[in-house]
Design a protein around this motif. Structure first.
Motif, PDB file in Angstrom:
ATOM      1  N   THR A  26      11.085  -7.792 135.014  1.00 50.95           N
ATOM      2  CA  THR A  26      10.996  -7.011 133.889  1.00 50.95           C
ATOM      3  C   THR A  26      12.333  -6.990 133.296  1.00 50.95           C
ATOM      4  OG1 THR A  26       9.391  -5.257 135.698  1.00 50.95           O
ATOM      5  CG2 THR A  26      10.247  -4.072 133.799  1.00 50.95           C
ATOM      6  N   LYS A  27      13.618  -6.668 133.463  1.00 52.57           N
ATOM      7  CA  LYS A  27      14.553  -6.681 132.483  1.00 52.57           C
ATOM      8  C   LYS A  27      14.541  -7.556 131.852  1.00 52.57           C
ATOM      9  CE  LYS A  27      19.223  -6.451 132.758  1.00 52.57           C
ATOM     10  NZ  LYS A  27      19.717  -7.255 131.992  1.00 52.57           N
ATOM     11  N   GLU A  28      13.796  -8.873 131.907  1.00 52.35           N
ATOM     12  CA  GLU A  28      14.056  -9.926 130.905  1.00 52.35           C
ATOM     13  C   GLU A  28      12.907  -9.703 129.806  1.00 52.35           C
ATOM     14  OE1 GLU A  28      14.576 -13.867 132.444  1.00 52.35           O
ATOM     15  OE2 GLU A  28      15.992 -13.211 134.516  1.00 52.35           O
ATOM     16  N   LEU A  34       8.832  -7.092 125.050  1.00 49.44           N
ATOM     17  CA  LEU A  34       7.656  -7.007 125.170  1.00 49.44           C
ATOM     18  C   LEU A  34       7.254  -5.883 126.204  1.00 49.44           C
ATOM     19  CD1 LEU A  34       7.399 -10.922 126.191  1.00 49.44           C
ATOM     20  CD2 LEU A  34       6.546 -10.448 124.536  1.00 49.44           C
ATOM     21  N   ASP A  35       6.105  -6.005 126.012  1.00 48.81           N
ATOM     22  CA  ASP A  35       5.510  -4.588 126.330  1.00 48.81           C
ATOM     23  C   ASP A  35       5.435  -4.939 128.020  1.00 48.81           C
ATOM     24  OD1 ASP A  35       4.592  -1.887 124.187  1.00 48.81           O
ATOM     25  OD2 ASP A  35       3.883  -4.163 123.744  1.00 48.81           O
ATOM     26  N   VAL A  36       5.591  -4.857 128.967  1.00 46.66           N
ATOM     27  CA  VAL A  36       5.369  -4.702 130.358  1.00 46.66           C
ATOM     28  C   VAL A  36       4.433  -3.489 131.376  1.00 46.66           C
ATOM     29  CG1 VAL A  36       6.585  -5.304 132.666  1.00 46.66           C
ATOM     30  CG2 VAL A  36       7.071  -6.369 130.243  1.00 46.66           C
ATOM     31  N   LEU A  37       3.400  -3.357 132.052  1.00 52.82           N
ATOM     32  CA  LEU A  37       2.440  -2.989 132.491  1.00 52.82           C
ATOM     33  C   LEU A  37       2.323  -3.607 134.032  1.00 52.82           C
ATOM     34  CD1 LEU A  37       0.279  -0.782 132.660  1.00 52.82           C
ATOM     35  CD2 LEU A  37      -1.715  -2.229 132.281  1.00 52.82           C
ATOM     36  N   LEU A  38       2.993  -2.686 134.949  1.00 51.75           N
ATOM     37  CA  LEU A  38       3.172  -3.496 136.346  1.00 51.75           C
ATOM     38  C   LEU A  38       1.796  -2.342 136.929  1.00 51.75           C
ATOM     39  CD1 LEU A  38       6.924  -3.226 137.159  1.00 51.75           C
ATOM     40  CD2 LEU A  38       5.603  -5.110 136.600  1.00 51.75           C
ATOM     41  N   VAL A  39       0.966  -2.892 137.784  1.00 58.46           N
ATOM     42  CA  VAL A  39       0.196  -2.168 138.907  1.00 58.46           C
ATOM     43  C   VAL A  39       1.341  -2.447 140.177  1.00 58.46           C
ATOM     44  CG1 VAL A  39      -1.844  -2.302 139.904  1.00 58.46           C
ATOM     45  CG2 VAL A  39      -1.434  -3.130 137.615  1.00 58.46           C
ATOM     46  N   ASP A  40       0.767  -1.013 141.085  1.00 59.87           N
ATOM     47  CA  ASP A  40       1.289  -0.628 142.426  1.00 59.87           C
ATOM     48  C   ASP A  40       0.383  -0.816 143.166  1.00 59.87           C
ATOM     49  OD1 ASP A  40       3.072  -0.021 144.329  1.00 59.87           O
ATOM     50  OD2 ASP A  40       3.381   1.476 143.769  1.00 59.87           O
ATOM     51  N   ASP A  41      -0.036  -2.034 143.860  1.00 59.94           N
ATOM     52  CA  ASP A  41      -1.411  -2.303 144.330  1.00 59.94           C
ATOM     53  C   ASP A  41      -0.632  -1.454 146.062  1.00 59.94           C
ATOM     54  OD1 ASP A  41      -3.819  -3.083 145.563  1.00 59.94           O
ATOM     55  OD2 ASP A  41      -3.323  -4.992 146.009  1.00 59.94           O
ATOM     56  N   CYS A  54      11.859  -0.323 137.582  1.00 61.47           N
ATOM     57  CA  CYS A  54      11.047  -0.539 136.131  1.00 61.47           C
ATOM     58  C   CYS A  54      10.485  -0.280 135.256  1.00 61.47           C
ATOM     59  CB  CYS A  54       9.793  -1.922 136.590  1.00 61.47           C
ATOM     60  SG  CYS A  54       9.865  -2.940 137.593  1.00 61.47           S
ATOM     61  N   ARG A  55      10.249   1.138 135.771  1.00 62.16           N
ATOM     62  CA  ARG A  55       9.550   2.124 135.343  1.00 62.16           C
ATOM     63  C   ARG A  55      11.469   2.468 133.581  1.00 62.16           C
ATOM     64  NH1 ARG A  55       7.694   4.958 138.226  1.00 62.16           N
ATOM     65  NH2 ARG A  55       5.663   4.941 138.049  1.00 62.16           N
ATOM     66  N   ILE A  61       4.075   1.703 134.676  1.00 59.20           N
ATOM     67  CA  ILE A  61       3.161   1.666 135.449  1.00 59.20           C
ATOM     68  C   ILE A  61       1.719   2.129 135.851  1.00 59.20           C
ATOM     69  CG2 ILE A  61       3.948   1.488 138.374  1.00 59.20           C
ATOM     70  CD1 ILE A  61       6.196  -0.217 136.631  1.00 59.20           C
ATOM     71  N   ALA A  62       0.720   1.358 136.975  1.00 56.48           N
ATOM     72  CA  ALA A  62      -0.359   1.795 137.063  1.00 56.48           C
ATOM     73  C   ALA A  62      -0.808   2.174 138.675  1.00 56.48           C
ATOM     74  CB  ALA A  62      -1.455   1.278 136.782  1.00 56.48           C
ATOM     75  N   VAL A  63      -0.747   2.545 139.343  1.00 54.23           N
ATOM     76  CA  VAL A  63      -1.035   3.139 140.485  1.00 54.23           C
ATOM     77  C   VAL A  63      -1.969   3.460 141.334  1.00 54.23           C
ATOM     78  CG1 VAL A  63       0.371   4.519 142.233  1.00 54.23           C
ATOM     79  CG2 VAL A  63       1.643   3.658 140.462  1.00 54.23           C
ATOM     80  N   HIS A  64      -2.099   2.157 142.593  1.00 55.18           N
ATOM     81  CA  HIS A  64      -3.357   2.005 143.504  1.00 55.18           C
ATOM     82  C   HIS A  64      -2.205   2.905 144.637  1.00 55.18           C
ATOM     83  CE1 HIS A  64      -5.694  -1.525 142.017  1.00 55.18           C
ATOM     84  NE2 HIS A  64      -5.904  -0.379 140.982  1.00 55.18           N
ATOM     85  N   ALA A  65      -3.007   3.321 145.267  1.00 54.59           N
ATOM     86  CA  ALA A  65      -3.008   4.991 146.403  1.00 54.59           C
ATOM     87  C   ALA A  65      -2.666   4.055 147.776  1.00 54.59           C
ATOM     88  CB  ALA A  65      -4.159   5.887 146.757  1.00 54.59           C
TER      89      ALA A  65
END
Length: 343
Positions: A26-28, A34-41, A54-55, A61-65
């Motif tokens: 993410t840092k790199e 670049l835009d970075v979108l993470l999904v915490d599954d 990362c945030r 960040i999008a999160v799945h419960a």
């Protein structure tokens, strides 16, 4: 290519129980503007510090419960990107375990700029010390995929992909919640009317790929179950056809008439299964005409062969029908795939 440019590509990374490698990646990526979108599954509290780091770097960040699988995480990310970035030009999907380098991600973005309406795949070359399950899993899947779709793809299991803007809405609703989703996307390329452009990438396996959540038995079964749907229709139709043919012969009907009657009945079964199950309703209003034109030619050739070959070879008509139909099946499938149900 960057955040302020006219070609905005978001890097989407689904992550389940990630480690510090995700923070470094993410840092790199952020450093490259670049835009970075993470999904915490569904990693829950234990892995929240990784996503918090990362945030802080600037990732969304999008999160799945709860854990919902890679396919669902990718679809969540696609939907989130469409909502969040109105000027979106495409999405690059990458893995969270360090297998995809920033250099290769940038190469995918560059290829997307030159091929905006194609699916760009980062294809590994599978040379050197490649884990057995990765090497042979890809070889077998690649062969079956080519048979099913008529398209040649060098790496069917790559997670590094450039998704074109024109297909994102369709990709967001393709079936599949886990690893089978990525294969489903490849199988739907004809329906989406997009091509494939491949970019060679570095092949990286960390600890013999032990960190992968891909189960070679469970998840391969899901993938091949999807592929063999393409063969199911023909098997059912073959059984109907052969049963009727055998019954007609048992009733003392000539081989020629038996073949014709069996083919008429089985063709109706085959047409509707192919159109609605195998080819997802493709083909348009002329598909039935093209199908029966093919069936007429194929039936004439088949009937002639089962009538003629028993006079040359010492076998019964019921036995000679098997190799005849195997040959005609292979030819017919290719014609149906590429011509009858092409649109």
């Amino acid at each position: 290519m960057d955040k302020n440019g006219s070609f905005r590509v978001v890097v989407l990374i689904p992550a389940y129980k990630p480690d510090e490698r995700l923070v470094q990646l993410t840092k790199e990526l952020i450093e490259k503007q670049l835009d970075v979108l993470l999904v915490d599954d569904g990693g829950k509290a234990e892995f929240a510090p990784i996503f918090d780091a990362c945030r802080e770097l600037g990732a969304e960040i999008a999160v799945h419960a709860v854990n919902m699988g890679k396919g669902r995480a990718l679809k969540t990310g696609i939907n989130e990107a469409l909502v969040r970035w109105k000027d979106l030009s495409g999405i690059v999907t990458a893995d969270a375990d360090g297998q995809h380098t920033v250099k290769d991600i940038l190469r995918i973005i560059e290829a997307m700029h030159d091929h905006p309406d194609e699916l760009v795949l980062g294809s590994r070359e599978f040379t050197g010390n490649v884990p057995f399950k990765s090497l042979w899993g890809n070889r077998i899947t690649r062969f079956v995929y080519t048979l099913a779709s008529g398209l040649k793809v060098g790496d069917t299991q790559t997670g590094l992909r450039g998704l074109p803007r024109c297909a994102l809405e369709m990709m967001a609703v393709i079936d599949g919640e886990r690893y089978e989703y990525e294969m489903n996307v490849l199988l739907k390329l004809r329906d989406m009317k997009i091509g494939v452009f491949e970019v060679p990438i570095e092949t990286i396996y960390i600890d013999d790929n032990s960190g992968s959540h891909f189960n070679p038995v469970r998840d391969a079964f899901r993938i091949y179950l999807v592929i063999f749907k393409y063969l199911f229709s023909s098997v059912v139709s073959f059984l109907v056809d052969y049963l009727l043919y055998w019954l007609c012969l048992d009733w003392k009907v000539s081989p020629l008439v038996s073949y014709a009657l069996a083919r008429v009945c089985s063709s109706q079964v085959n047409y509707h299964l192919n159109k609605h199950t195998v080819f997802s309703g493709r083909g348009g209003k002329n598909s039935m005409f093209k199908y029966y034109a093919l069936a007429l030619v194929q039936g004439g050739i088949g009937a002639a062969l089962v009538q003629f070959l028993p006079s040359v070879f010492p076998v019964s008509p019921s036995i000679i029908k098997i190799p005849v139909d195997i040959l005609l099946f292979a030819i017919s499938y290719i014609i149906q795939r590429d011509y009858v149900f092409d649109k």
